[in-house]
Design a protein around this motif. Sequence first.
Motif, short mmCIF file in Angstrom:
data_model
loop_
_atom_site.label_atom_id
_atom_site.label_comp_id
_atom_site.label_asym_id
_atom_site.label_seq_id
_atom_site.Cartn_x
_atom_site.Cartn_y
_atom_site.Cartn_z
N LEU A 73 0.82 -1.20 0.00
CA LEU A 73 0.00 0.00 0.00
C LEU A 73 0.86 1.26 0.00
CD1 LEU A 73 -2.60 -1.21 2.61
CD2 LEU A 73 -3.24 -0.25 0.39
N ALA A 74 0.47 2.22 -0.80
CA ALA A 74 1.07 3.55 -0.78
C ALA A 74 -0.05 4.56 -0.58
CB ALA A 74 1.82 3.83 -2.08
N PHE A 75 0.24 5.63 0.15
CA PHE A 75 -0.76 6.65 0.47
C PHE A 75 -0.24 8.00 0.01
CE2 PHE A 75 -1.40 3.07 3.19
CZ PHE A 75 -2.78 2.95 3.32
N THR A 76 -1.11 8.77 -0.64
CA THR A 76 -0.68 10.03 -1.23
C THR A 76 -1.79 11.06 -1.14
OG1 THR A 76 0.14 11.06 -3.26
CG2 THR A 76 -1.46 9.29 -3.51
N GLY A 77 -1.42 12.31 -1.25
CA GLY A 77 -2.39 13.40 -1.37
C GLY A 77 -2.43 13.96 -2.77
N ASP A 78 -1.81 13.28 -3.72
CA ASP A 78 -1.67 13.75 -5.11
C ASP A 78 -2.40 12.81 -6.06
OD1 ASP A 78 -0.94 14.78 -7.54
OD2 ASP A 78 1.22 14.56 -7.25
N LEU A 79 -3.47 13.28 -6.66
CA LEU A 79 -4.26 12.45 -7.58
C LEU A 79 -3.45 12.02 -8.80
CD1 LEU A 79 -7.19 11.35 -7.66
CD2 LEU A 79 -7.76 13.27 -9.15
N GLU A 80 -2.40 12.74 -9.13
CA GLU A 80 -1.55 12.38 -10.27
C GLU A 80 -0.92 10.99 -10.10
OE1 GLU A 80 -1.06 14.01 -13.09
OE2 GLU A 80 -2.17 15.84 -12.60
N GLU A 81 -0.86 10.51 -8.85
CA GLU A 81 -0.30 9.19 -8.59
C GLU A 81 -1.18 8.07 -9.16
OE1 GLU A 81 2.66 8.50 -7.19
OE2 GLU A 81 3.06 10.66 -7.10
N MET A 82 -2.36 8.41 -9.64
CA MET A 82 -3.24 7.42 -10.27
C MET A 82 -2.89 7.18 -11.74
SD MET A 82 -5.45 6.49 -7.91
CE MET A 82 -4.34 6.76 -6.54
N ALA A 83 -1.91 7.89 -12.27
CA ALA A 83 -1.64 7.87 -13.71
C ALA A 83 -1.40 6.48 -14.27
CB ALA A 83 -0.44 8.77 -14.03
N ASP A 84 -0.69 5.61 -13.54
CA ASP A 84 -0.34 4.30 -14.09
C ASP A 84 -1.26 3.18 -13.63
OD1 ASP A 84 0.38 4.09 -11.42
OD2 ASP A 84 2.25 3.00 -11.84
N ARG A 85 -2.36 3.53 -12.97
CA ARG A 85 -3.27 2.49 -12.44
C ARG A 85 -4.08 1.84 -13.56
NH1 ARG A 85 -1.12 1.02 -7.95
NH2 ARG A 85 0.64 1.70 -9.21
N GLN A 86 -4.35 0.56 -13.40
CA GLN A 86 -5.17 -0.18 -14.37
C GLN A 86 -6.64 -0.22 -13.96
OE1 GLN A 86 -2.44 -3.40 -13.58
NE2 GLN A 86 -2.13 -3.67 -15.79
N LEU A 87 -6.90 -0.04 -12.67
CA LEU A 87 -8.25 0.05 -12.13
C LEU A 87 -8.21 1.10 -11.04
CD1 LEU A 87 -11.20 -0.90 -11.52
CD2 LEU A 87 -10.19 -2.64 -10.02
N VAL A 88 -9.09 2.09 -11.14
CA VAL A 88 -9.21 3.11 -10.10
C VAL A 88 -10.63 3.06 -9.56
CG1 VAL A 88 -9.03 5.55 -9.48
CG2 VAL A 88 -7.51 4.59 -11.23
N ILE A 89 -10.75 2.94 -8.23
CA ILE A 89 -12.04 2.87 -7.57
C ILE A 89 -12.24 4.15 -6.76
CG2 ILE A 89 -13.53 1.57 -5.99
CD1 ILE A 89 -11.71 -0.89 -6.58
N GLU A 90 -13.24 4.92 -7.12
CA GLU A 90 -13.55 6.17 -6.41
C GLU A 90 -14.41 5.84 -5.19
OE1 GLU A 90 -16.60 8.40 -5.05
OE2 GLU A 90 -17.08 7.37 -6.93
#
Length: 289
Positions: A73-90
């Motif tokens: 697990l990694a935790f961030t306050g930067d939405l740009e960290e989602m750039a390489d994700r294959q599935l994003v769950i809001e």
Amino acid sequence: MTGGIRRVGVVGGGLMGAGIAEVCARAGLDTVVCEADATAARAARERVSASLERAVGRGGLEPAAAQDALARLAFTGDLEEMADRQLVIEAVVENADAKTEVFAALDKIVEDPAAVLATNTSSLPVMRLGMATARADRVVGLHFFNPVPVLPLVEVVASLHTAPGTVTAVESFVTEVLGKTVVHSRDRAGFVVNALLVPYLLAAVRMAESGFATAADIDTGMELGCAHPMGPLRLADLIGLDTVASIAESLYDEFREPLYAPPPLLHRMVEAGLLGRKTGRGFHEYGRS
């Protein structure tokens, strides 16, 4: 395709988001949780860590497995960290504007055009969120239930634009990778579970509001008389009275049926900040941890 989903993003690290992130990490997935800022991201990490510790304490998880999950697990306050994700769950607050803003941003950030953007909404139209993107065919509802590490159900909700391949991919992901059970719903407010559950909870609120019976007696009646594991008002407190009110409003907006209308008492309690377990007081009182 599910064998290729190894990088998951979760937007929102509250109770639901943290739970979703935990089950993904426990399933061996590289998982990034994005919160509003660094302080909220640290709180999300603490929330997941505490849940893993409880699982170890109950004997449901080996200490080494908990450590491995936390390491994924990694935790961030930067939405740009989602750039390489294959599935994003809001999994942000149950508010249409907030969720739409997240999807519009993710559409620009997530690089893989084949990536799936999913929402954990419990009541809002998946179509509305999909239309905030240029990839509505890759947007789907994945509604988990609280507590996510414990409850085995996920509702899969396809909008009119969601591609059949997207539905197949997320169903396989949920069942084969996360080990949960899927039910399918059309894209209507409340989906399957909340469309049936929320009118029951609201009926209990109205009963308490009228003075017909106390909250304690209503809950005891349903627990001992109907073998429910938790009475309706304790369940509403667990869900969060603000969340119950939000779902009820979405249901009423869609169907205009009186049974979906939030009772005045529910609105007053939300306005007073008496939201249930998370604030220490709702229809019942709870000790602060």
